[in-house]
Motif scaffolding. Structure first.
Motif, mmCIF file in Angstrom:
data_model
loop_
_atom_site.group_PDB
_atom_site.id
_atom_site.type_symbol
_atom_site.label_atom_id
_atom_site.label_comp_id
_atom_site.label_asym_id
_atom_site.label_seq_id
_atom_site.Cartn_x
_atom_site.Cartn_y
_atom_site.Cartn_z
ATOM 1 N N ILE A 36 -4.393 1.721 8.988
ATOM 2 C CA ILE A 36 -3.421 2.671 8.455
ATOM 3 C C ILE A 36 -3.561 3.982 9.228
ATOM 4 C CG2 ILE A 36 -2.693 3.947 6.400
ATOM 5 C CD1 ILE A 36 -4.090 1.581 4.821
ATOM 6 N N PRO A 37 -2.539 4.336 10.019
ATOM 7 C CA PRO A 37 -2.620 5.592 10.774
ATOM 8 C C PRO A 37 -2.571 6.792 9.824
ATOM 9 C CG PRO A 37 -0.561 4.429 11.243
ATOM 10 C CD PRO A 37 -1.318 3.606 10.271
ATOM 11 N N VAL B 228 -4.954 6.781 -0.207
ATOM 12 C CA VAL B 228 -4.418 5.475 0.172
ATOM 13 C C VAL B 228 -4.691 4.522 -0.979
ATOM 14 C CG1 VAL B 228 -4.635 3.534 1.766
ATOM 15 C CG2 VAL B 228 -4.765 5.875 2.632
ATOM 16 N N ARG B 229 -3.651 3.824 -1.400
ATOM 17 C CA ARG B 229 -3.790 2.797 -2.433
ATOM 18 C C ARG B 229 -3.363 1.475 -1.818
ATOM 19 N NH1 ARG B 229 -0.397 2.542 -6.107
ATOM 20 N NH2 ARG B 229 -1.655 1.559 -7.684
ATOM 21 N N LEU B 230 -4.221 0.470 -1.893
ATOM 22 C CA LEU B 230 -3.897 -0.874 -1.409
ATOM 23 C C LEU B 230 -4.052 -1.860 -2.551
ATOM 24 C CD1 LEU B 230 -5.682 -1.249 2.045
ATOM 25 C CD2 LEU B 230 -3.239 -1.171 1.611
ATOM 26 N N GLU B 231 -3.098 -2.735 -2.709
ATOM 27 C CA GLU B 231 -3.191 -3.790 -3.702
ATOM 28 C C GLU B 231 -3.886 -4.983 -3.056
ATOM 29 O OE1 GLU B 231 0.787 -4.466 -5.103
ATOM 30 O OE2 GLU B 231 0.876 -2.523 -6.093
ATOM 31 N N VAL B 232 -5.113 -5.219 -3.468
ATOM 32 C CA VAL B 232 -5.914 -6.321 -2.915
ATOM 33 C C VAL B 232 -6.544 -7.112 -4.068
ATOM 34 C CG1 VAL B 232 -6.368 -5.411 -0.616
ATOM 35 C CG2 VAL B 232 -7.767 -4.644 -2.489
ATOM 36 N N GLY C 15 0.810 -1.205 0.000
ATOM 37 C CA GLY C 15 0.000 0.000 0.000
ATOM 38 C C GLY C 15 0.844 1.255 0.000
ATOM 39 N N ASP C 16 0.225 2.346 -0.393
ATOM 40 C CA ASP C 16 0.860 3.663 -0.399
ATOM 41 C C ASP C 16 -0.069 4.649 0.290
ATOM 42 O OD1 ASP C 16 2.980 2.783 -2.066
ATOM 43 O OD2 ASP C 16 1.749 3.116 -3.845
ATOM 44 N N LEU C 17 0.512 5.626 0.963
ATOM 45 C CA LEU C 17 -0.240 6.749 1.519
ATOM 46 C C LEU C 17 0.375 8.008 0.937
ATOM 47 C CD1 LEU C 17 -2.246 8.114 3.494
ATOM 48 C CD2 LEU C 17 -0.494 7.906 5.252
ATOM 49 N N TYR C 18 -0.403 8.711 0.126
ATOM 50 C CA TYR C 18 0.043 9.916 -0.556
ATOM 51 C C TYR C 18 -0.700 11.106 0.026
ATOM 52 C CZ TYR C 18 0.383 13.366 -4.309
ATOM 53 O OH TYR C 18 0.594 14.516 -5.014
ATOM 54 N N GLU C 19 -0.015 12.237 0.127
ATOM 55 C CA GLU C 19 -0.634 13.437 0.676
ATOM 56 C C GLU C 19 -0.417 14.603 -0.268
ATOM 57 O OE1 GLU C 19 -0.252 16.348 4.606
ATOM 58 O OE2 GLU C 19 1.166 14.704 4.336
#
Length: 172
Positions: free
Chosen positions: A132-133, A80-84, A69-73
């Protein structure tokens, strides 16, 4: 003696490089490591045991897997991108609890055929949840989620007070 010192120095550099590589793998994977628990809903979803004598019989299927996953701001939101992969959108449940994004889901096992057996089994199946905090407060009621091609994308608008404001300095 010089040759021995060169060899010793080369081995030390190699050992340091390997250690640094493992530290990076652990740092990157620690947040992505996710536990999958059996759903137990349907006998058809049970994962068959590995064939006797196969290589995977020595290493039973793990209930842990990586959900990358990635957390972009940016100035207004977090993304938030999660590979599921392998899920349907109805298999996902998304919730914001205070300053934490919680994603739950269930990946169901589907039997490829009734004959044959596994030689390698690395995919995890069952229920999972990932927390994910979030670094700043968000507007939970304005959060939007999209699921396409195995990637879950969640946009979380920042709360007004969390966005900050640029103050221009005037002269005179």
């Amino acid at each position: 003696m010089d040759r021995l010192n060169e060899l010793k120095h080369g081995l030390e550099e190699t050992w340091h490089s390997l250690g640094e590589g493992w530290r990076q793998v652990l740092d990157r994977a620690s947040g992505a490591l996710t536990r999958f628990t059996p759903s137990g809903r349907d006998k058809r979803e049970e994962i068959p045991p590995p064939a006797a004598g196969s290589a995977s019989a020595e290493f039973p299927s793990s209930s842990w897997a990586l959900l990358a996953g990635d957390l972009y701001e940016d100035a207004d939101k977090f993304v938030v991108r999660l590979e599921v992969p392998g899920l349907d959108k109805q298999d996902l449940d998304i919730e914001v609890r205070g300053d934490v994004l919680v994603v739950r889901g269930e990946k169901r096992y589907e039997q490829e055929s009734s004959s044959g057996h596994y030689r390698i089994r690395q995919c995890a199946f069952g229920r999972f949840h990932r927390s994910i905090p979030l670094p700043l407060p968000v507007l939970a009621n304005k959060t939007a989620a999209h699921y396409r091609n195995g990637v879950l994308r969640i946009e979380l608008p920042k709360a007004e007070h969390a966005r900050g404001r640029r103050i221009e300095v005037r002269t005179g």
